[in-house]
Design a protein around this motif. Structure first.
Motif, PDB file in Angstrom:
ATOM      1  N   ALA A 174       0.833  -1.207   0.000  1.00  0.00           N
ATOM      2  CA  ALA A 174       0.000   0.000   0.000  1.00  0.00           C
ATOM      3  C   ALA A 174       0.865   1.253   0.000  1.00  0.00           C
ATOM      4  CB  ALA A 174      -0.933  -0.004   1.204  1.00  0.00           C
ATOM      5  N   VAL A 175       1.927   1.230   0.809  1.00  0.00           N
ATOM      6  CA  VAL A 175       2.856   2.364   0.837  1.00  0.00           C
ATOM      7  C   VAL A 175       3.616   2.456  -0.488  1.00  0.00           C
ATOM      8  CG1 VAL A 175       4.881   3.341   1.990  1.00  0.00           C
ATOM      9  CG2 VAL A 175       3.072   2.259   3.341  1.00  0.00           C
ATOM     10  N   CYS A 176       4.054   1.325  -1.022  1.00  0.00           N
ATOM     11  CA  CYS A 176       4.783   1.320  -2.295  1.00  0.00           C
ATOM     12  C   CYS A 176       3.927   1.907  -3.418  1.00  0.00           C
ATOM     13  CB  CYS A 176       5.211  -0.106  -2.656  1.00  0.00           C
ATOM     14  SG  CYS A 176       6.535  -0.777  -1.629  1.00  0.00           S
ATOM     15  N   ALA A 177       2.637   1.602  -3.427  1.00  0.00           N
ATOM     16  CA  ALA A 177       1.753   2.104  -4.483  1.00  0.00           C
ATOM     17  C   ALA A 177       1.654   3.627  -4.431  1.00  0.00           C
ATOM     18  CB  ALA A 177       0.374   1.475  -4.350  1.00  0.00           C
ATOM     19  N   VAL A 178       1.508   4.174  -3.229  1.00  0.00           N
ATOM     20  CA  VAL A 178       1.431   5.632  -3.098  1.00  0.00           C
ATOM     21  C   VAL A 178       2.721   6.290  -3.568  1.00  0.00           C
ATOM     22  CG1 VAL A 178       1.217   7.540  -1.461  1.00  0.00           C
ATOM     23  CG2 VAL A 178      -0.243   5.534  -1.227  1.00  0.00           C
ATOM     24  N   PHE A 179       3.841   5.764  -3.108  1.00  0.00           N
ATOM     25  CA  PHE A 179       5.125   6.362  -3.473  1.00  0.00           C
ATOM     26  C   PHE A 179       5.443   6.152  -4.953  1.00  0.00           C
ATOM     27  CE2 PHE A 179       7.501   7.096   0.735  1.00  0.00           C
ATOM     28  CZ  PHE A 179       6.331   7.555   1.322  1.00  0.00           C
TER      29      PHE A 179
END
Length: 470
Positions: free
Chosen positions: A110-115
């Motif tokens: 989820a964090v990787c997708a945002v970044f």
């Protein structure tokens, strides 16, 4: 002009990324699971999270600097460092947590997708900042088209775009801090939401893949026609859609959690209703027993005149067996009394000795649903363990009382046969493959408001000690 700072800035976003990934799962950090009663205080800051940051942030900073220097001297894209680094970061992330692989994968992705969305936007900003003047644009495009691997082609974001990239990532961390530490954290800890994590990871993985697919092979591509404008619009749209998806998912989780909470309240209300009906029946039986007491005295007097001691003994034994068991009231708190009474009835039905020493007032400032969940989980585990134990060793002992106006102590002990499996300080379920849900739920309830929990098993006796702050 290329500098070593450019690839370093692209890699330093792993610091806010890892920081954000840990916010919803702070209570799962390994060191936090060994908190004792004396360690639990009024401060809600998790010392295990702070101690983790003390060594993790320098480690990530060193990895970013070394990776950036390698990219600069080898003239490599940061992708060659970031792709092998991410699996290592995930392995580190998962190993420092007491959490299922599905939850850790979902949060990390989820964090990787945002970044990844922010990365695409920063790439567009970098292209805008490095856009050549119009007269020289044609010759530059021809140069890039004919020599796509020339050293003069910028491999990394320009310095300003690199700072923009980090600024946006840290800004997202600040914006997401509160919801990640509260609403998302509650969603991660909610056992009623466990099945959803099996499929959630697909969505951030899809968005990450879309952003990687958008990365142009050659820098010149962004300067062709209106591709740069379209690239900026698509990057923003993906980021907005992802944010909306996360918001909808969070609202859905909150709604499901609210419904589960209502179901739990209804369950405990039904227990109170059963408890009330049982007490009414016991009171009615006692009233009838008192009414029949005069007739018993007349019969005993007649048997005494006959001098038949054996018949007197048999009569008294039969009369005693008909006297209702009024040892059904455990404490003044109706919620706790209902739960304890329910499991006491189940234990007596299975001929399991049940001993309770409880002193809880009618009004307690603690969340009664949380208190009842702790009691029901502990007593249910004790009942199940007792059923698997030889009849001679069966027993359940519970004590619950206020240690101070703001501390509620609960202890449940029971003998057990067989083995207790524990992996990474997490008890494994005896009913299915994987982590046990009941004890983990009790542990999270105890620790979420600064309480503590300890679970020990020795000499074939399992003991659970819980401290709840109220």
């Amino acid at each position: 002009m290329n500098t070593a700072l450019q690839p370093i800035l692209e890699l330093t976003i792993i610091i806010p990324g890892m920081f954000l990934a840990y916010l919803p799962v702070k209570s799962y950090i390994h060191a936090g699971s060994h908190k004792s009663f004396s360690d639990a205080g009024t401060d809600h800051a998790d010392p295990s999270f702070l101690s983790l940051l003390l060594w993790l942030v320098p480690l990530l900073a060193i990895a970013s600097i070394l990776g950036g220097v390698i990219c600069y001297h080898r003239n490599l894209s940061t992708t060659w460092i970031l792709f092998p680094l991410l699996p290592c970061l995930f392995l580190l992330y998962h190993k420092t947590l007491q959490i299922s692989i599905w939850k850790s994968v979902s949060v990390f992705l989820a964090v990787c997708a945002v970044f990844a969305c922010v990365n695409s936007l920063s790439r567009a900003i970098s292209a805008l900042l490095m856009m050549p003047e119009e007269p020289a644009l044609g010759s530059l495009l021809r140069l890039l088209w004919q020599h796509p691997d020339t050293d003069g082609i910028p491999l990394w974001f320009c310095t300003n775009a690199g700072f923009f990239y980090n600024l946006i990532c840290w800004g997202f961390v600040l914006v997401a801090w509160y919801p990640a530490s509260h609403a998302v954290r509650a969603m991660v800890e909610d056992d009623n939401f466990a099945q959803t994590w099996y499929v959630f990871w697909m969505i951030p993985l899809l968005f990450t893949g879309l952003n990687l697919f958008m990365v142009p092979r050659y820098k010149s591509t962004l300067y062709t026609g209106r591709i740069l404008q379209g690239y900026i619009v698509i990057s923003l749209v993906l980021l907005v859609i992802l944010a909306l998806f996360y918001t909808m998912f969070l609202l859905m989780a909150i709604s499901l959690n609210r419904n589960a909470r209502l179901q739990q309240e209804n369950h405990f209300l039904s227990l109170q209703k059963q408890r009330y009906d049982t007490l009414l029946a016991a009171i009615e039986e006692a009233r009838h027993a008192r009414h029949d007491l005069r007739h018993h005295f007349v019969q005993l007097s007649s048997l005494a005149e006959q001098g038949d001691l054996e018949k007197i003994r048999q009569y008294l034994e039969n009369a005693t067996n008909k006297i209702p068991d009024l040892d059904m009231h455990f404490c003044e708190n109706r919620a706790a009394d209902s739960v304890i009474g329910y499991y006491c009835a189940l234990a007596k039905r299975e001929n399991i000795p049940f001993h309770a020493q409880t002193d809880l007032p009618a009004k307690i400032t603690a969340d009664e649903i949380d208190m009842c969940l702790v009691l029901s989980n502990l007593l249910e585990n004790a009942l199940e363990a007792s059923l698997k134990t030889s009849a001679a060793k069966r027993s359940i002992n519970i004590s619950a009382y206020l240690h101070s106006p703001h501390l509620l102590l609960i202890q449940v002990t029971n003998p057990f046969d067989g083995e207790i499996h524990e992996k990474n300080h997490v008890f494994q379920s005896s009913k299915r493959h994987g982590n046990g849900v009941g004890i983990q739920s009790v542990r999270r309830i105890a620790e979420k408001n600064g309480g503590a929990s300890t679970f020990t098993y020795e000499s074939s006796v399992f003991s659970a000690k819980i401290m709840l702050r109220i």
